[in-house]
Enzyme design. Structure first.
Site, PDB file in Angstrom:
ATOM      1  N   GLU A 104       0.794  -1.228   0.000  1.00  0.00           N
ATOM      2  CA  GLU A 104       0.000   0.000   0.000  1.00  0.00           C
ATOM      3  C   GLU A 104       0.829   1.283   0.000  1.00  0.00           C
ATOM      4  O   GLU A 104       0.403   2.295  -0.561  1.00  0.00           O
ATOM      5  CB  GLU A 104      -0.936   0.005   1.224  1.00  0.00           C
ATOM      6  CG  GLU A 104      -1.966  -1.109   1.237  1.00  0.00           C
ATOM      7  CD  GLU A 104      -3.013  -0.956   0.157  1.00  0.00           C
ATOM      8  OE1 GLU A 104      -3.226   0.187  -0.315  1.00  0.00           O
ATOM      9  OE2 GLU A 104      -3.611  -1.971  -0.239  1.00  0.00           O
ATOM     10  N   SER A 375     -46.826 -28.626  24.797  1.00  0.00           N
ATOM     11  CA  SER A 375     -47.245 -28.747  26.195  1.00  0.00           C
ATOM     12  C   SER A 375     -46.694 -27.660  27.096  1.00  0.00           C
ATOM     13  O   SER A 375     -47.160 -27.515  28.235  1.00  0.00           O
ATOM     14  CB  SER A 375     -46.830 -30.120  26.742  1.00  0.00           C
ATOM     15  OG  SER A 375     -47.533 -31.155  26.085  1.00  0.00           O
TER      16      SER A 375
END
Length: 695
Positions: A104, A375
């Site tokens: 870079e 349930s």
């Protein structure tokens, strides 16, 4: 009049000109010198101003923070859902640093923020190619853009970028700029900064990255999607080769080392192993919806207003919840789960897990209103029965195949028990422990389905419920969030409680913009009825109960109810401190196998114990209107000395049996004076404590 020779006149004019020329040059020199000095002064003033002027607040610093109940930041609100962990340069692999600089910005330590040679070279290349094919941004320029600016291509943005670049170079050392850059740059998949990226891609710290791994990651920021090894491996490998070649050019490695690194087989984390974007991503999304949808804050304000959002989330409980879900689902692909835990005393949401893995699916199952509770819905119905006075824990029905008639005998319903197991004459405690369906349908026909729905609404259930006998078996879909809220009422001695996630919101200066008012609870059922149901629900974790297999993992008083359908498995339960709903199932409606259907209970048990590890066990508070008597299990009447079995049972005062059993002797009926321990039952120290307390 004497006439002058034209040649002489020309010479005269020339002579005058040559005398005037030096004076003009002097004036020009003075002007240029003055302009130069003025320019230098202006430049000096500008540099002094830039040095003294504050940089704007970084975009990441303007993001709002999500704060847990202990005051720690657990998430950052931003448009990218940022996953960020800042580290020092010493905590970053030297290979990553070298790879980044070689690729870079090779002149990073030599330039003052702008690479003039690189800029000139880029301009020449772009002119040659008649387009923008090469850039020349330094790391400092990229950092300025990422911290303070958008990525729009305008002259004003470029001017600001130049100013901020100069300021960064003035105010920070090269080491600081490099550190900030490596902690800020985006590496794809929500990972900002090298530490987050290293953990996300390889499951390791940035300091432990190898040369091959560093070269791979250093190439990603140029195109986080295009060069992601998780999306496009070929592109990522090509980019890795470019980075390694750059390292060879700079002399950091040899060509042989580059070839070896390129050929190294890298081990990437599977999606299930990758860390979530934030510590509590499903909770973060839920809070975002509340702040924007319910509290009326603008989304831009949330993401870039620097808000501090103080929440109820308990970091220890959240960690326990995530660990419990992960441990049970790790070996079962595609199986999903949800866990929501609420403090029944004030409604504070302590933990929330919306799915197996946020990276794979952001769908929050905690609020899914498409799942049948089975349930686990039954306690809502039994609370209706106990509060109405129509039934007690000793009320009996026959558990056997039954054809029920309803709707003025115009319709019939024939439920079955799981595995076609029928227990004969049973009471409510046995029915709850064994999850008997026949008893449940008898109960809803006794108290009325409309009354059960009315009770459910008071307890916090907003999903549609159909007034039919099958409602007793949980056939109406209800979200885990609603179930936890409803069960909190039972734990909170019959008082309803509204779930709360956000306690306070302040701006960046600490000004309070919102503060939650204390919730006003309402007593919707007598405390005694809620306590009686709690005692009955404790039997779920005792011998013969559907949750008994995890009873050894829970070292404190707990009540709950399991629920199982062909596609859903539940355990909803509570302690005095937490009301928790756990759901397990498949998103595609796939049928649960035996193993998958048993995952909810251990998740509940592991979470409850871990979340309350530092909290001493507490028994459920006993209200005034509760009485305890020994009854004969066979008749449901008061036990006498002649009864071969006696069972201590609790009742709402005024509903306890008044007649003594006459089935086991004709002598004078007398109540049993002392408790009799039933060796058939499973006991623990808190069970004995409760019996002693009630005696």
């Amino acid at each position: 009049m004497e006439r002058r020779d034209p040649f002489v006149q020309k010479l005269a004019r020339s002579d005058k000109y040559h005398h005037r020329k030096p004076r003009r040059l002097v004036r020009l020199f003075k002007f240029m010198l003055g302009a130069g000095l003025l320019g230098l002064c202006a430049a000096g003033i500008l540099l002094l101003y830039l040095y003294q002027a504050d940089l704007p607040l970084a975009d990441s610093d303007r993001n709002s923070l999500l704060i847990d109940s202990k005051g720690d930041t657990i998430a950052v609100f931003s448009d990218g859902g940022r996953n960020r962990e800042n580290v020092d340069l010493e905590q970053i692999s030297p290979w990553l640093i070298k790879s980044t600089l070689a690729t870079e910005d090779r002149q990073f330590y030599k330039h003052f923020g702008f690479d003039l040679k690189g800029m000139t070279r880029a301009v020449l290349v772009n002119l040659k190619e008649m387009g923008k094919v090469q850039g020349a941004s330094t790391l400092t320029q990229q950092l300025a853009r990422n911290l303070y600016l958008s990525h729009e291509r305008t002259w004003s943005r470029k001017m600001k970028e130049a100013i901020y670049t100069a300021q960064l170079e003035m105010k920070y050392s090269k080491a600081d700029i490099l550190r900030m850059y490596l902690n800020e740059i985006y590496y794809g998949h929500g990972a900002y900064g090298i530490e987050a990226a290293a953990k996300m891609y390889f499951g390791k710290h940035a300091k432990d990255l190898s040369l091959a791994e560093s070269a791979m990651l250093a190439g990603v920021p140029k195109g986080p999607t295009y060069y992601s090894p998780l999306n496009h491996m070929k592109n990522a490998k090509d980019r890795q080769r470019t980075v390694l070649s750059a390292l060879v050019d700079t002399g950091d490695i040899t060509q042989a080392e580059a070839d070896q690194a390129y050929n190294e087989m890298l081990k990437f984390q599977s999606p299930k192993q990758r860390p979530p974007v934030d510590k509590a991503p499903y909770f973060r999304d839920y809070v975002k919806n509340i702040v924007i949808g319910d509290l009326g804050f603008d989304e831009a304000m949330l993401e870039h207003g620097g808000l501090n959002i103080y929440t109820t989330l308990d970091p220890d409980a959240q960690k326990a919840a995530e660990a419990a879900v992960s441990s049970e689902l790790a070996s079962t692909p595609e199986l999903e789960a949800a866990l929501i835990s609420i403090d029944p005393r004030n409604g504070h949401i302590r933990a929330l897990v919306g799915g197996a893995n946020y990276t794979e699916s952001q769908y929050n199952h905690v609020f899914a209103k498409t799942r049948q509770p089975g349930s686990s819905f039954k306690p809502i119905m039994y609370l209706t029965a106990l509060a109405s006075g129509k039934m007690t824990g000793a009320s009996k029905f026959s558990s056997q195949p039954t054809l029920f008639h309803y709707d003025d005998n115009r319709k019939t319903y024939s439920p079955k028990n799981f595995g076609d197991k029928y227990l004969g004459e049973i009471d409510m405690r046995q029915a709850i422990a064994a999850s008997d369906n026949i008893y449940a349908v008898n109960t809803i026909l006794t108290v009325g389905a409309e009354k059960v729905i009315e009770m459910g609404r008071k307890m916090g259930i907003t999903s549609p419920m159909q007034p039919v006998p099958s409602l007793a078996l949980g056939t109406s879909p209800i979200s885990p969030f609603e179930m936890a809220t409803a069960f909190a009422v039972i734990s909170n001695q019959g008082r309803n409680v509204k779930a709360v996630a956000v306690l306070k919101i302040t701006d960046e200066k600490g000004h309070v913009l919102y503060e939650a008012e204390p919730e006003k609870s309402e007593q919707i059922v007598p405390p005694a009825a809620a306590y009686v149901l709690t005692r009955l629900m404790e039997s779920v974790f005792e011998t013969g109960g559907t949750g008994n297999r995890v009873s050894n993992e829970i070292k404190r008083p707990v009540a709950g109810k399991t629920g199982t359908t062909s596609t859903d498995a539940w355990l909803v339960g509570f302690t005095p401190e937490l009301s928790t709903a756990v759901w397990v199932g498949y998103d595609k409606g796939k049928t649960l196998g035996t193993t998958e259907s048993r995952k909810a209970a251990p998740i509940f048990a592991k979470y409850t114990e871990q979340a309350l590890e530092k909290v001493p066990p507490k028994i459920f508070p006993i209200p005034d209107d509760v009485v305890s008597v020994y009854i004969d299990p066979e008749t449901g009447k008061l036990a006498t000395a002649d009864c071969p079995e006696k069972k201590l049972e609790v009742f709402v005062r005024g509903t306890e049996p008044t007649q003594f059993c006459e089935e086991h002797g004709k002598g004078k009926a007398e109540p049993v004076p002392v408790p009799v321990k039933d060796e058939k039952e499973s006991h623990s120290w808190w069970s004995d404590l409760k019996r002693w307390w009630m005696d």
